[in-house]
Design a protein around this motif. Sequence first.
Motif, PDB file in Angstrom:
ATOM      1  N   SER A 190      -3.849  10.213  -5.128  1.00  0.00           N
ATOM      2  CA  SER A 190      -2.807   9.441  -5.820  1.00  0.00           C
ATOM      3  C   SER A 190      -2.791   9.802  -7.305  1.00  0.00           C
ATOM      4  O   SER A 190      -1.728   9.987  -7.899  1.00  0.00           O
ATOM      5  N   GLN A 200      -8.494   9.185  -1.353  1.00  0.00           N
ATOM      6  CA  GLN A 200      -7.090   8.760  -1.422  1.00  0.00           C
ATOM      7  C   GLN A 200      -6.684   8.415  -2.857  1.00  0.00           C
ATOM      8  O   GLN A 200      -5.604   8.791  -3.309  1.00  0.00           O
ATOM      9  N   ASN A 236       0.814  -1.215   0.000  1.00  0.00           N
ATOM     10  CA  ASN A 236       0.000   0.000   0.000  1.00  0.00           C
ATOM     11  C   ASN A 236       0.847   1.264   0.000  1.00  0.00           C
ATOM     12  O   ASN A 236       0.426   2.308   0.452  1.00  0.00           O
ATOM     13  N   GLU A 237       2.060   1.161  -0.503  1.00  0.00           N
ATOM     14  CA  GLU A 237       2.895   2.343  -0.553  1.00  0.00           C
ATOM     15  C   GLU A 237       3.121   2.754  -1.998  1.00  0.00           C
ATOM     16  O   GLU A 237       2.588   2.135  -2.899  1.00  0.00           O
ATOM     17  N   SER A 238       3.865   3.809  -2.195  1.00  0.00           N
ATOM     18  CA  SER A 238       4.040   4.332  -3.544  1.00  0.00           C
ATOM     19  C   SER A 238       4.370   3.217  -4.512  1.00  0.00           C
ATOM     20  O   SER A 238       5.154   2.330  -4.186  1.00  0.00           O
ATOM     21  N   GLN A 247      -0.430  11.420   3.948  1.00  0.00           N
ATOM     22  CA  GLN A 247      -0.847  10.909   5.260  1.00  0.00           C
ATOM     23  C   GLN A 247      -0.886  12.059   6.266  1.00  0.00           C
ATOM     24  O   GLN A 247      -0.118  13.013   6.160  1.00  0.00           O
ATOM     25  N   VAL A 299      -0.160   1.189  -4.667  1.00  0.00           N
ATOM     26  CA  VAL A 299      -1.424   1.644  -4.094  1.00  0.00           C
ATOM     27  C   VAL A 299      -2.554   0.737  -4.575  1.00  0.00           C
ATOM     28  O   VAL A 299      -2.526   0.255  -5.702  1.00  0.00           O
ATOM     29  N   GLU A 331       1.870   7.243  -3.740  1.00  0.00           N
ATOM     30  CA  GLU A 331       1.106   7.180  -2.500  1.00  0.00           C
ATOM     31  C   GLU A 331       0.392   8.511  -2.242  1.00  0.00           C
ATOM     32  O   GLU A 331       0.927   9.585  -2.532  1.00  0.00           O
TER      33      GLU A 331
END
Length: 247
Positions: free
Chosen positions: A224, A220, A172-174, A192, A177, A189
């Motif tokens: 992105s 979100q 779930n990071e760059s 946050q 996603v 990403e």
Amino acid sequence: MLITVITLFPSAFPGILAYSIPGKQLGKLWDLKTINIRDYSDNKWQRVDDTPYGGGAGMVIKPNIIHDALTSALNNYPGKPPAITYMTPRGQLFNNVVARKLAKNDGLIILCGRYEGIDQRVIDYWKIHHNMEEISIGDYVLFGGEVASMVVIESVLRFVPNMMHNHTSPENESFEVRDINGTQVDLLEYPQYTKPAIWHDYSVPSVLLSGNHLEIAKWQIEQSTQITKTVRPDLWNSYNCKKRYEQ
Ligand code: 6GU
């Protein structure tokens, strides 16, 4: 996973890799060994390099010395042959796809060059006979492969099974996603936020305080999308091509 780094500067390791999750799992889920190229020198002065044929500036590391260091590294892998990589700005560009592939191996040998380079014959030999791959971490030149090897090791470790449990999954990071349906998308990403809700006149986006999980997920993905379009039009393009191809 046993990782062996072949370098002229073994004391630079584990360095940053002794910290955080990699550090906690060092000796458990993975091991690190270094081999000092200088230990394989063929002369009493412990020299490893010589002047380049054809002239020019700088020195070139001799092929027999690198060959002996690589052979010694390989001897520590009695079972399945490890992946072997040579860190060089002339290599294929490193990314998450390459990291994931390297993480499927139980062993990894990373050769770090210095100075102007390594004699091409030993590179060719190990590419042909041991599938050695040349890897670059980006379009800039470093003094040597050591920092690049740490970049590769960190990103490979994130794909080693059980490395990330109870922590943010690498999914779930760059570049990893997930969209509302849980499908992985190759976007940067989203931002946050944490407490306090207001800091220096800046508020946390109100949707994140709403408790509406569908609206939060939509926001979100929109973030992105916007960030990727602006900062990485190349990623945005390949994301759209892939989407069109999949339909
Ligand atoms: Cl892997 N090594 C060196 N020396 N420079 C680099 C690199 C590697 N990747 C980008 N620049």
